[in-house]
Scaffold this active site. Structure first.
Site, PDB file in Angstrom:
ATOM      1  N   LYS A  53      -9.777  -2.076   1.562  1.00  0.00           N
ATOM      2  CA  LYS A  53      -9.882  -2.290   0.100  1.00  0.00           C
ATOM      3  C   LYS A  53     -10.536  -3.166  -0.240  1.00  0.00           C
ATOM      4  CE  LYS A  53      -5.573   0.696  -0.308  1.00  0.00           C
ATOM      5  NZ  LYS A  53      -4.110   0.598  -0.195  1.00  0.00           N
ATOM      6  N   GLN A  97       1.079  -2.955  -1.112  1.00  0.00           N
ATOM      7  CA  GLN A  97       0.674  -2.336  -0.062  1.00  0.00           C
ATOM      8  C   GLN A  97       2.069  -1.680   0.554  1.00  0.00           C
ATOM      9  OE1 GLN A  97      -2.570  -1.296   1.136  1.00  0.00           O
ATOM     10  NE2 GLN A  97      -1.264   0.173   2.228  1.00  0.00           N
ATOM     11  N   ASP A 120      -2.528   1.688  -8.643  1.00  0.00           N
ATOM     12  CA  ASP A 120      -2.056   2.620  -7.691  1.00  0.00           C
ATOM     13  C   ASP A 120      -1.393   3.847  -8.518  1.00  0.00           C
ATOM     14  OD1 ASP A 120      -3.001   2.266  -5.337  1.00  0.00           O
ATOM     15  OD2 ASP A 120      -1.469   0.954  -4.830  1.00  0.00           O
TER      16      ASP A 120
END
Ligand code: NAD
Length: 292
Positions: A53, A97, A120
């Protein structure tokens, strides 16, 4: 029949090239889109995902920063860090994460990300808004799948779609996006009795179970579109999906490979969401007269 492979890496490149102009327009207004990633516990797979990312951010001209915490980090420290990031104007998107180490409640931690920075789309407010059809951000993996289907010109309305997996981050939002586009959707899970009985009815089959080789050619309707979301590492180190590639390739009309299918699209959608967040941040701070 031999399925056409949907090349996620190539479609992702097109997404990035479309983002270039938007990033340049933001730069002209003095804004560089920024993504902050929070990583806890040094899980090796998580570190690989974060590295990808960060690389994608750099390639697309985004600022990125990684905030690492040890596995024994108290929840209060994480929440304080997220609060600071929520208020940092240089950060437009924040991700935590997953998975988090045992003892940390992912739900509570993810919910503390401000909705306008939840790129997200895992926060309950974004997920809830997705049910109503008005999310600020859609989770990258299902959004990437929809982008791939559209890119290939695959009709969705009126078709039977089967989603294997009901997770909050993939299966459920995937089903909602397909429903919103007029598909008739069935969602299967680990308790489903006779999975093949359902998958064989699918015109569009999305498999996100995390079980290598779960779906074999005999479980696929001839000509179906098969999207393999799964990522599984075999004992020999090779990455494979949830779909038995060769036997399904011989039955399907379209198939995504693993690696090189949905994975690159997930990251591209995260970057696109971060650019959107930066654009919204400008719109939110612009004086009322400037919008006339
Ligand atoms: P998860 O473990 O949270 O959920 C898996 C789901 O699959 C569950 O709902 C479970 O009920 C269902 N399932 C498990 N075994 C099944 C079976 N035998 N029959 C039917 N359903 C079954 O996983 P997740 O986070 O949704 O991820 C799923 C897979 O997708 C994993 O392999 C993950 O690594 C991968 N993934 C890939 C990307 C990407 O970018 N390509 C992104 C996210 C997840």
């Amino acid at each position: 029949m031999t399925a056409i492979l949907l090349d996620g890496a190539a479609i992702a490149r097109q997404v990035y090239s479309q983002l270039e102009q938007r990033v340049a327009a933001l730069n002209n207004q003095g804004v560089r889109p920024g993504l902050a990633a929070v990583e806890v516990g040094g899980n090796p797979a998580s570190l690989v995902y974060i590295r990808n990312k960060v690389r994608a951010c750099a390639a697309a001209g985004l600022h990125s920063e990684v905030h690492e915490f040890t596995a024994d980090c108290p929840e209060s420290v994480l929440l304080a860090a997220l609060d600071k990031l929520n208020r940092n104007p240089l950060v437009h998107g924040i991700i935590v994460q997953l998975p988090l180490p045992r003892g940390l409640e992912a739900g509570r931690i993810v919910q503390s990300i401000a909705i306008e920075k939840d790129v997200d789309g895992f926060g309950w407010r974004n997920l809830g808004a997705l049910i109503a059809g008005h999310p600020l951000f859609v989770p990258g993996t299902p959004l990437g799948v929809m982008t791939m289907l559209d890119h290939a010109g695959i009709a969705i309305e009126g078709r039977n779609a089967v989603v294997v997996g009901r997770s909050t981050v993939v299966g459920k939002p995937m089903a909602l996006l397909l429903i919103a586009r007029g598909a008739t959707v069935t969602v299967c899970n680990s308790k489903t009795v006779d999975l093949g009985d359902f998958t064989r009815r699918a015109d569009i089959l999305v498999v996100a179970a995390g079980r290598a080789g779960l779906v074999t050619g005999d479980m696929v309707k001839p000509g179906a579109v098969v999207i393999d979301v799964g990522i599984n590492r075999r004992a020999d180190g090779k990455l494979v999906g949830d779909v038995a590639f060769e036997s399904v390739r011989a039955k399907a009309s379209y198939l995504t490979p693993v690696p090189g299918g949905v994975g690159p699209m997930t990251v591209a959608m995260l970057i696109a969401n971060t650019v959107s967040a930066a654009e919204r941040s400008i719109a939110a701070t612009r004086p009322a007269s400037a919008t006339r």
